[in-house]
Scaffold this motif. Structure first.
Motif, PDB file in Angstrom:
ATOM      1  N   GLY A   1      -3.545  28.921  -2.898  1.00 54.68           N
ATOM      2  CA  GLY A   1      -2.721  29.946  -3.526  1.00 54.68           C
ATOM      3  C   GLY A   1      -3.186  30.362  -4.903  1.00 54.68           C
ATOM      4  O   GLY A   1      -2.365  30.747  -5.735  1.00 54.68           O
ATOM      5  N   ALA A   2      -4.494  30.280  -5.148  1.00 53.43           N
ATOM      6  CA  ALA A   2      -5.032  30.739  -6.429  1.00 53.43           C
ATOM      7  C   ALA A   2      -4.822  32.241  -6.546  1.00 53.43           C
ATOM      8  O   ALA A   2      -4.562  32.932  -5.567  1.00 53.43           O
ATOM      9  CB  ALA A   2      -6.512  30.395  -6.526  1.00 53.43           C
ATOM     10  N   ALA A   3      -4.933  32.722  -7.759  1.00 51.46           N
ATOM     11  CA  ALA A   3      -4.774  34.158  -7.995  1.00 51.46           C
ATOM     12  C   ALA A   3      -5.768  34.923  -7.123  1.00 51.46           C
ATOM     13  O   ALA A   3      -6.913  34.511  -6.947  1.00 51.46           O
ATOM     14  CB  ALA A   3      -4.998  34.462  -9.467  1.00 51.46           C
ATOM     15  N   TRP A   4      -5.323  36.054  -6.567  1.00 50.03           N
ATOM     16  CA  TRP A   4      -6.173  36.788  -5.628  1.00 50.03           C
ATOM     17  C   TRP A   4      -7.474  37.267  -6.259  1.00 50.03           C
ATOM     18  O   TRP A   4      -8.489  37.316  -5.567  1.00 50.03           O
ATOM     19  CB  TRP A   4      -5.394  37.919  -4.956  1.00 50.03           C
ATOM     20  CG  TRP A   4      -5.043  39.066  -5.863  1.00 50.03           C
ATOM     21  CD1 TRP A   4      -3.905  39.219  -6.577  1.00 50.03           C
ATOM     22  CD2 TRP A   4      -5.858  40.193  -6.141  1.00 50.03           C
ATOM     23  NE1 TRP A   4      -3.946  40.372  -7.300  1.00 50.03           N
ATOM     24  CE2 TRP A   4      -5.141  40.993  -7.044  1.00 50.03           C
ATOM     25  CE3 TRP A   4      -7.117  40.605  -5.740  1.00 50.03           C
ATOM     26  CZ2 TRP A   4      -5.638  42.174  -7.553  1.00 50.03           C
ATOM     27  CZ3 TRP A   4      -7.615  41.791  -6.241  1.00 50.03           C
ATOM     28  CH2 TRP A   4      -6.876  42.569  -7.138  1.00 50.03           C
ATOM     29  N   PRO A   5      -7.539  37.600  -7.558  1.00 48.72           N
ATOM     30  CA  PRO A   5      -8.848  38.001  -8.098  1.00 48.72           C
ATOM     31  C   PRO A   5      -9.885  36.874  -8.035  1.00 48.72           C
ATOM     32  O   PRO A   5     -11.069  37.125  -7.793  1.00 48.72           O
ATOM     33  CB  PRO A   5      -8.556  38.387  -9.547  1.00 48.72           C
ATOM     34  CG  PRO A   5      -7.115  38.757  -9.570  1.00 48.72           C
ATOM     35  CD  PRO A   5      -6.472  37.853  -8.553  1.00 48.72           C
ATOM     36  N   VAL A   6      -9.439  35.637  -8.206  1.00 55.79           N
ATOM     37  CA  VAL A   6     -10.365  34.499  -8.125  1.00 55.79           C
ATOM     38  C   VAL A   6     -10.917  34.388  -6.709  1.00 55.79           C
ATOM     39  O   VAL A   6     -12.135  34.236  -6.504  1.00 55.79           O
ATOM     40  CB  VAL A   6      -9.657  33.185  -8.536  1.00 55.79           C
ATOM     41  CG1 VAL A   6     -10.547  31.984  -8.278  1.00 55.79           C
ATOM     42  CG2 VAL A   6      -9.234  33.241  -9.987  1.00 55.79           C
ATOM     43  N   THR A   7     -10.044  34.501  -5.733  1.00 56.20           N
ATOM     44  CA  THR A   7     -10.468  34.412  -4.334  1.00 56.20           C
ATOM     45  C   THR A   7     -11.423  35.544  -3.979  1.00 56.20           C
ATOM     46  O   THR A   7     -12.459  35.326  -3.339  1.00 56.20           O
ATOM     47  CB  THR A   7      -9.240  34.459  -3.411  1.00 56.20           C
ATOM     48  OG1 THR A   7      -8.345  33.416  -3.783  1.00 56.20           O
ATOM     49  CG2 THR A   7      -9.636  34.291  -1.967  1.00 56.20           C
ATOM     50  N   VAL A   8     -11.100  36.741  -4.402  1.00 49.25           N
ATOM     51  CA  VAL A   8     -11.946  37.900  -4.099  1.00 49.25           C
ATOM     52  C   VAL A   8     -13.310  37.763  -4.777  1.00 49.25           C
ATOM     53  O   VAL A   8     -14.350  38.007  -4.157  1.00 49.25           O
ATOM     54  CB  VAL A   8     -11.239  39.210  -4.518  1.00 49.25           C
ATOM     55  CG1 VAL A   8     -12.202  40.389  -4.462  1.00 49.25           C
ATOM     56  CG2 VAL A   8     -10.039  39.459  -3.635  1.00 49.25           C
ATOM     57  N   LEU A   9     -13.333  37.367  -6.042  1.00 50.07           N
ATOM     58  CA  LEU A   9     -14.604  37.214  -6.763  1.00 50.07           C
ATOM     59  C   LEU A   9     -15.477  36.129  -6.135  1.00 50.07           C
ATOM     60  O   LEU A   9     -16.685  36.307  -5.986  1.00 50.07           O
ATOM     61  CB  LEU A   9     -14.357  36.917  -8.237  1.00 50.07           C
ATOM     62  CG  LEU A   9     -13.878  38.113  -9.067  1.00 50.07           C
ATOM     63  CD1 LEU A   9     -13.566  37.679 -10.492  1.00 50.07           C
ATOM     64  CD2 LEU A   9     -14.900  39.215  -9.060  1.00 50.07           C
ATOM     65  N   LEU A  10     -14.871  35.007  -5.768  1.00 46.38           N
ATOM     66  CA  LEU A  10     -15.644  33.948  -5.110  1.00 46.38           C
ATOM     67  C   LEU A  10     -16.184  34.426  -3.763  1.00 46.38           C
ATOM     68  O   LEU A  10     -17.330  34.149  -3.407  1.00 46.38           O
ATOM     69  CB  LEU A  10     -14.790  32.697  -4.922  1.00 46.38           C
ATOM     70  CG  LEU A  10     -14.553  31.854  -6.170  1.00 46.38           C
ATOM     71  CD1 LEU A  10     -13.553  30.736  -5.871  1.00 46.38           C
ATOM     72  CD2 LEU A  10     -15.846  31.276  -6.694  1.00 46.38           C
ATOM     73  N   GLY A  11     -15.378  35.159  -3.019  1.00 48.88           N
ATOM     74  CA  GLY A  11     -15.823  35.681  -1.731  1.00 48.88           C
ATOM     75  C   GLY A  11     -16.965  36.677  -1.887  1.00 48.88           C
ATOM     76  O   GLY A  11     -17.952  36.635  -1.140  1.00 48.88           O
ATOM     77  N   LEU A  12     -16.861  37.587  -2.856  1.00 48.67           N
ATOM     78  CA  LEU A  12     -17.925  38.563  -3.094  1.00 48.67           C
ATOM     79  C   LEU A  12     -19.213  37.888  -3.551  1.00 48.67           C
ATOM     80  O   LEU A  12     -20.313  38.266  -3.136  1.00 48.67           O
ATOM     81  CB  LEU A  12     -17.468  39.605  -4.118  1.00 48.67           C
ATOM     82  CG  LEU A  12     -16.414  40.585  -3.632  1.00 48.67           C
ATOM     83  CD1 LEU A  12     -15.947  41.479  -4.773  1.00 48.67           C
ATOM     84  CD2 LEU A  12     -16.932  41.418  -2.478  1.00 48.67           C
ATOM     85  N   PHE A  13     -19.077  36.898  -4.405  1.00 47.43           N
ATOM     86  CA  PHE A  13     -20.255  36.169  -4.873  1.00 47.43           C
ATOM     87  C   PHE A  13     -20.920  35.437  -3.710  1.00 47.43           C
ATOM     88  O   PHE A  13     -22.153  35.417  -3.601  1.00 47.43           O
ATOM     89  CB  PHE A  13     -19.864  35.189  -5.985  1.00 47.43           C
ATOM     90  CG  PHE A  13     -21.033  34.559  -6.664  1.00 47.43           C
ATOM     91  CD1 PHE A  13     -21.958  35.331  -7.348  1.00 47.43           C
ATOM     92  CD2 PHE A  13     -21.218  33.189  -6.613  1.00 47.43           C
ATOM     93  CE1 PHE A  13     -23.051  34.752  -7.974  1.00 47.43           C
ATOM     94  CE2 PHE A  13     -22.297  32.600  -7.235  1.00 47.43           C
ATOM     95  CZ  PHE A  13     -23.221  33.385  -7.923  1.00 47.43           C
ATOM     96  N   ALA A  14     -20.128  34.864  -2.826  1.00 45.90           N
ATOM     97  CA  ALA A  14     -20.676  34.187  -1.643  1.00 45.90           C
ATOM     98  C   ALA A  14     -21.404  35.174  -0.738  1.00 45.90           C
ATOM     99  O   ALA A  14     -22.485  34.870  -0.217  1.00 45.90           O
ATOM    100  CB  ALA A  14     -19.556  33.490  -0.877  1.00 45.90           C
ATOM    101  N   LEU A  15     -20.850  36.356  -0.548  1.00 44.60           N
ATOM    102  CA  LEU A  15     -21.517  37.369   0.269  1.00 44.60           C
ATOM    103  C   LEU A  15     -22.832  37.817  -0.366  1.00 44.60           C
ATOM    104  O   LEU A  15     -23.830  38.011   0.327  1.00 44.60           O
ATOM    105  CB  LEU A  15     -20.597  38.566   0.486  1.00 44.60           C
ATOM    106  CG  LEU A  15     -19.408  38.318   1.404  1.00 44.60           C
ATOM    107  CD1 LEU A  15     -18.483  39.531   1.417  1.00 44.60           C
ATOM    108  CD2 LEU A  15     -19.885  37.987   2.802  1.00 44.60           C
ATOM    109  N   PHE A  16     -22.852  37.973  -1.685  1.00 40.95           N
ATOM    110  CA  PHE A  16     -24.073  38.359  -2.385  1.00 40.95           C
ATOM    111  C   PHE A  16     -25.158  37.294  -2.221  1.00 40.95           C
ATOM    112  O   PHE A  16     -26.312  37.609  -1.918  1.00 40.95           O
ATOM    113  CB  PHE A  16     -23.784  38.601  -3.872  1.00 40.95           C
ATOM    114  CG  PHE A  16     -25.015  38.819  -4.677  1.00 40.95           C
ATOM    115  CD1 PHE A  16     -25.718  40.013  -4.596  1.00 40.95           C
ATOM    116  CD2 PHE A  16     -25.486  37.827  -5.527  1.00 40.95           C
ATOM    117  CE1 PHE A  16     -26.872  40.216  -5.335  1.00 40.95           C
ATOM    118  CE2 PHE A  16     -26.635  38.017  -6.265  1.00 40.95           C
ATOM    119  CZ  PHE A  16     -27.333  39.219  -6.176  1.00 40.95           C
TER     120      PHE A  16
END
Length: 112
Positions: free
Chosen positions: A12-27
């Motif tokens: 349940g972390a803040a959604w920007p943290v989840t999105v940023l980690l996901g985008l970084f993983a995709l990159f």
């Protein structure tokens, strides 16, 4: 990284943290699959950087030099001064001899 993004979502972390980690993983996944060189093929037409899902051919006519950086590996320098990492390991003696022979016949400077 993708696991970290999923974990951030689960706890349940803040959604920007989840999105940023996901985008970084995709990159990072993109770089590994399309740009991380696993092998170099030397031919009469040029050098071919082989990655998991891509082959990048550098013609001898477009290369100005092949150099070794301070640390390790081999870098190809184009006539437009762009640098391409060929490989981050030492080449075998046979590969090195082939590289020298083909590069010298095509008038490409080799500094290894």
């Amino acid at each position: 990284m993708l696991l970290m993004a999923w974990g951030a979502w689960v706890i349940g972390a803040a959604w920007p943290v989840t999105v940023l980690l996901g985008l970084f993983a995709l990159f990072l996944g993109y770089v590994v699959v399309f740009d991380f060189t696993t092998a170099v093929e030397i031919s009469d037409t040029g050098l071919t950087r082989v990655s998991l899902l891509r082959r990048h051919v550098m013609r001898w006519e477009d290369l100005a030099a092949i150099v070794r950086p301070r640390k390790r590996g081999i870098i190809a320098v184009g006539k437009d001064h762009k640098r391409h990492i060929l490989i981050d390991r030492r080449l075998d003696d046979d590969e090195l001899a082939t590289l020298h022979q083909r590069a010298e016949s095509k008038e490409v400077r080799v500094e290894l």
